[in-house]
Scaffold this motif. Structure first.
Motif, PDB file in Angstrom:
ATOM      1  N   ASP A 212       0.838  -1.204   0.000  1.00 61.46           N
ATOM      2  CA  ASP A 212       0.000   0.000   0.000  1.00 61.46           C
ATOM      3  C   ASP A 212       0.873   1.256   0.000  1.00 61.46           C
ATOM      4  OD1 ASP A 212      -2.686   1.284   0.323  1.00 61.46           O
ATOM      5  OD2 ASP A 212      -1.709   2.041   2.135  1.00 61.46           O
ATOM      6  N   ILE A 213       0.524   2.261  -0.830  1.00 64.74           N
ATOM      7  CA  ILE A 213       1.334   3.479  -0.951  1.00 64.74           C
ATOM      8  C   ILE A 213       0.603   4.713  -0.398  1.00 64.74           C
ATOM      9  CG2 ILE A 213       2.643   2.633  -2.939  1.00 64.74           C
ATOM     10  CD1 ILE A 213       0.797   4.338  -4.715  1.00 64.74           C
ATOM     11  N   THR A 214      -0.439   4.464   0.402  1.00 64.70           N
ATOM     12  CA  THR A 214      -1.210   5.595   0.946  1.00 64.70           C
ATOM     13  C   THR A 214      -0.352   6.484   1.834  1.00 64.70           C
ATOM     14  OG1 THR A 214      -3.230   4.270   0.889  1.00 64.70           O
ATOM     15  CG2 THR A 214      -3.258   6.257   2.248  1.00 64.70           C
ATOM     16  N   GLU A 215       0.447   5.869   2.718  1.00 69.33           N
ATOM     17  CA  GLU A 215       1.287   6.669   3.622  1.00 69.33           C
ATOM     18  C   GLU A 215       2.314   7.472   2.841  1.00 69.33           C
ATOM     19  OE1 GLU A 215       3.090   4.507   6.751  1.00 69.33           O
ATOM     20  OE2 GLU A 215       1.209   3.665   7.513  1.00 69.33           O
ATOM     21  N   GLU A 216       2.895   6.856   1.819  1.00 69.49           N
ATOM     22  CA  GLU A 216       3.865   7.573   0.991  1.00 69.49           C
ATOM     23  C   GLU A 216       3.207   8.746   0.278  1.00 69.49           C
ATOM     24  OE1 GLU A 216       3.615   4.292   1.135  1.00 69.49           O
ATOM     25  OE2 GLU A 216       5.532   3.892   2.134  1.00 69.49           O
ATOM     26  N   LYS A 217       1.990   8.546  -0.173  1.00 72.87           N
ATOM     27  CA  LYS A 217       1.248   9.626  -0.848  1.00 72.87           C
ATOM     28  C   LYS A 217       1.013  10.782   0.113  1.00 72.87           C
ATOM     29  CE  LYS A 217      -2.979  11.616  -1.848  1.00 72.87           C
ATOM     30  NZ  LYS A 217      -4.052  12.141  -0.983  1.00 72.87           N
ATOM     31  N   VAL A 218       0.616  10.469   1.356  1.00 72.19           N
ATOM     32  CA  VAL A 218       0.355  11.519   2.347  1.00 72.19           C
ATOM     33  C   VAL A 218       1.632  12.281   2.672  1.00 72.19           C
ATOM     34  CG1 VAL A 218      -0.331  11.961   4.743  1.00 72.19           C
ATOM     35  CG2 VAL A 218      -1.640  10.347   3.344  1.00 72.19           C
ATOM     36  N   ARG A 219       2.736  11.541   2.907  1.00 67.77           N
ATOM     37  CA  ARG A 219       3.992  12.209   3.260  1.00 67.77           C
ATOM     38  C   ARG A 219       4.539  13.018   2.090  1.00 67.77           C
ATOM     39  NH1 ARG A 219       5.080   7.306   6.348  1.00 67.77           N
ATOM     40  NH2 ARG A 219       6.167   6.416   4.546  1.00 67.77           N
ATOM     41  N   THR A 221       2.819  14.385  -0.315  1.00 68.88           N
ATOM     42  CA  THR A 221       1.962  15.574  -0.442  1.00 68.88           C
ATOM     43  C   THR A 221       2.379  16.640   0.558  1.00 68.88           C
ATOM     44  OG1 THR A 221       0.088  14.267  -1.232  1.00 68.88           O
ATOM     45  CG2 THR A 221      -0.404  16.435  -0.324  1.00 68.88           C
ATOM     46  N   ASN A 222       2.685  16.220   1.792  1.00 65.23           N
ATOM     47  CA  ASN A 222       3.124  17.179   2.822  1.00 65.23           C
ATOM     48  C   ASN A 222       4.451  17.834   2.425  1.00 65.23           C
ATOM     49  OD1 ASN A 222       0.903  16.674   4.427  1.00 65.23           O
ATOM     50  ND2 ASN A 222       1.937  15.095   5.642  1.00 65.23           N
ATOM     51  N   TYR A 226       5.129  21.725   1.784  1.00 61.41           N
ATOM     52  CA  TYR A 226       6.146  22.416   2.584  1.00 61.41           C
ATOM     53  C   TYR A 226       7.170  23.090   1.688  1.00 61.41           C
ATOM     54  CZ  TYR A 226       9.431  23.158   6.450  1.00 61.41           C
ATOM     55  OH  TYR A 226      10.265  23.718   7.386  1.00 61.41           O
ATOM     56  N   PHE A 227       7.511  22.454   0.580  1.00 54.60           N
ATOM     57  CA  PHE A 227       8.453  23.054  -0.372  1.00 54.60           C
ATOM     58  C   PHE A 227       7.893  24.370  -0.903  1.00 54.60           C
ATOM     59  CE2 PHE A 227      10.657  23.763  -4.323  1.00 54.60           C
ATOM     60  CZ  PHE A 227      11.925  23.243  -4.132  1.00 54.60           C
ATOM     61  N   LEU A 228       6.619  24.355  -1.325  1.00 49.54           N
ATOM     62  CA  LEU A 228       5.997  25.579  -1.845  1.00 49.54           C
ATOM     63  C   LEU A 228       5.902  26.654  -0.763  1.00 49.54           C
ATOM     64  CD1 LEU A 228       3.135  24.078  -4.056  1.00 49.54           C
ATOM     65  CD2 LEU A 228       5.308  25.049  -4.815  1.00 49.54           C
ATOM     66  N   GLU A 229       5.636  26.232   0.463  1.00 46.75           N
ATOM     67  CA  GLU A 229       5.561  27.184   1.580  1.00 46.75           C
ATOM     68  C   GLU A 229       6.924  27.820   1.831  1.00 46.75           C
ATOM     69  OE1 GLU A 229       5.212  26.837   6.417  1.00 46.75           O
ATOM     70  OE2 GLU A 229       4.032  25.441   5.192  1.00 46.75           O
ATOM     71  N   MET A 248      11.482  14.146  -0.202  1.00 47.74           N
ATOM     72  CA  MET A 248      10.618  13.843  -1.341  1.00 47.74           C
ATOM     73  C   MET A 248      11.150  12.637  -2.104  1.00 47.74           C
ATOM     74  SD  MET A 248      10.079  17.825  -2.481  1.00 47.74           S
ATOM     75  CE  MET A 248       9.618  17.481  -4.156  1.00 47.74           C
ATOM     76  N   GLY A 249      12.470  12.587  -2.289  1.00 46.50           N
ATOM     77  CA  GLY A 249      13.085  11.484  -3.012  1.00 46.50           C
ATOM     78  C   GLY A 249      12.856  10.149  -2.325  1.00 46.50           C
ATOM     79  N   ARG A 250      12.911  10.139  -0.976  1.00 47.54           N
ATOM     80  CA  ARG A 250      12.688   8.889  -0.241  1.00 47.54           C
ATOM     81  C   ARG A 250      11.279   8.347  -0.486  1.00 47.54           C
ATOM     82  NH1 ARG A 250      15.585  11.777   3.914  1.00 47.54           N
ATOM     83  NH2 ARG A 250      17.671  10.896   4.186  1.00 47.54           N
ATOM     84  N   GLU A 251      10.288   9.232  -0.440  1.00 52.09           N
ATOM     85  CA  GLU A 251       8.901   8.786  -0.635  1.00 52.09           C
ATOM     86  C   GLU A 251       8.672   8.295  -2.062  1.00 52.09           C
ATOM     87  OE1 GLU A 251       7.281   8.403   1.992  1.00 52.09           O
ATOM     88  OE2 GLU A 251       8.654   9.587   3.232  1.00 52.09           O
TER      89      GLU A 251
END
Length: 286
Positions: A212-219, A221-222, A226-229, A248-251
């Motif tokens: 499942d990649i849901t956690e990776e998607k959430v992280r 996205t964060n 954060y990069f844009l912020e 970002m690369g890890r996810e």
């Protein structure tokens, strides 16, 4: 707003007897690598100038130059008359038949025939030069800000692309899960053995949870948010952006290792490509 470390600034000052030009160039660097070139007359002011530049520019490989062009008829270089006369006298003893013009030509080629009168720094002049230095530094800051705006636009484009590819990958998730189920059921049927359906469902759920990649998607996205912020913040943030891209690369890498789906893996490769373009440009951020 982010600033680039790449920039150029120039300013000039016209004094009664000289024209002074100040130029500042900078490229990316991990810290402040400052090279100062200036006439010997102003060398005693170098330390103060270095501090002034460091406060303004903070980081970068910086080349700072002060050029002086004389516009007066007078010059600080003078003929050393006693030395020239002494040379002519000695040469006359050697070349008794030579005329005065030839002796003069030979004498002026000898050492120490020219002398430079040392100038003293005029405080009023130096105050005007400092004003021009400040103008050149402001010009390079304006250049850096303009370059920073271009970088910000580039980052927003790349971050948007990563987000789009991530969402496209998530849309493939139901198809991917069903394909995994089908492969497992086909493998079991080929074994021609009886399987407990409840146990099979439990093992299938456990296996799918690992993919499942849901956690990776959430992280991820964060991290994108954060990069844009960060790029719209007020502080120097090049190093921080570098750390965020690492996360970002890890996810993205984890998504790739879990995907088990050809089309999803293609999208992961596209995300990695966008991230590499971001990393290259982050090196230029102050």
């Amino acid at each position: 707003m982010i600033q680039s470390m790449t920039g150029f600034g120039k300013a000039t000052l016209q004094l009664p007897t000289k024209k002074i030009t100040v130029e500042v160039k900078s490229l990316n660097s991990k810290g402040l690598d400052l090279n100062v070139r200036m006439p010997a007359l102003y060398r005693e002011m170098e330390l103060g100038l270095r501090n002034q530049i460091a406060v303004k520019l903070e980081r970068g490989k910086v080349d700072f130059s002060v050029f002086v062009e004389s516009t007066a008829e007078q010059t600080s270089t003078k003929v050393n008359v006693p030395i020239v006369k002494a040379y002519i006298s000695q040469l006359r003893e050697i070349y008794s038949d030579a005329d005065e013009t030839e002796l003069m030509k030979m004498a002026v080629r000898m050492p120490d025939t020219m002398k430079i009168e040392r100038e003293e720094i005029d405080e009023n002049e130096w105050a005007q030069i400092q004003t021009v230095v400040e103008e050149a530094l402001q010009n390079i800051l304006n250049f850096r800000k303009a370059e920073g705006q271009s970088l910000e636009n580039e980052f927003q484009l790349r971050i948007g692309n990563i987000r789009q590819f991530m969402n496209e990958a998530l849309e493939l998730d139901p198809e991917r899960v069903q394909a995994i189920k089908d492969r497992l059921q086909t493998a079991i049927s080929e074994l021609k053995v009886n399987v407990d359906e409840n146990r099979f469902e439990q093992e299938l759920i456990y296996y799918l949870e690992k993919l499942d990649i849901t956690e990776e998607k959430v992280r991820l996205t964060n991290h994108l948010d954060y990069f844009l912020e960060t790029i719209t913040g007020t502080e120097a943030n090049g190093r921080k952006l570098g750390f965020i891209t690492q996360e970002m690369g890890r996810e993205i890498n984890t998504m790739g290792s879990k995907s088990n789906h050809a089309q999803m893996q293609k999208l992961v490769v596209m995300m990695k490509d966008e991230l590499e373009k971001i990393k290259e440009q982050v090196l230029n951020v102050l």
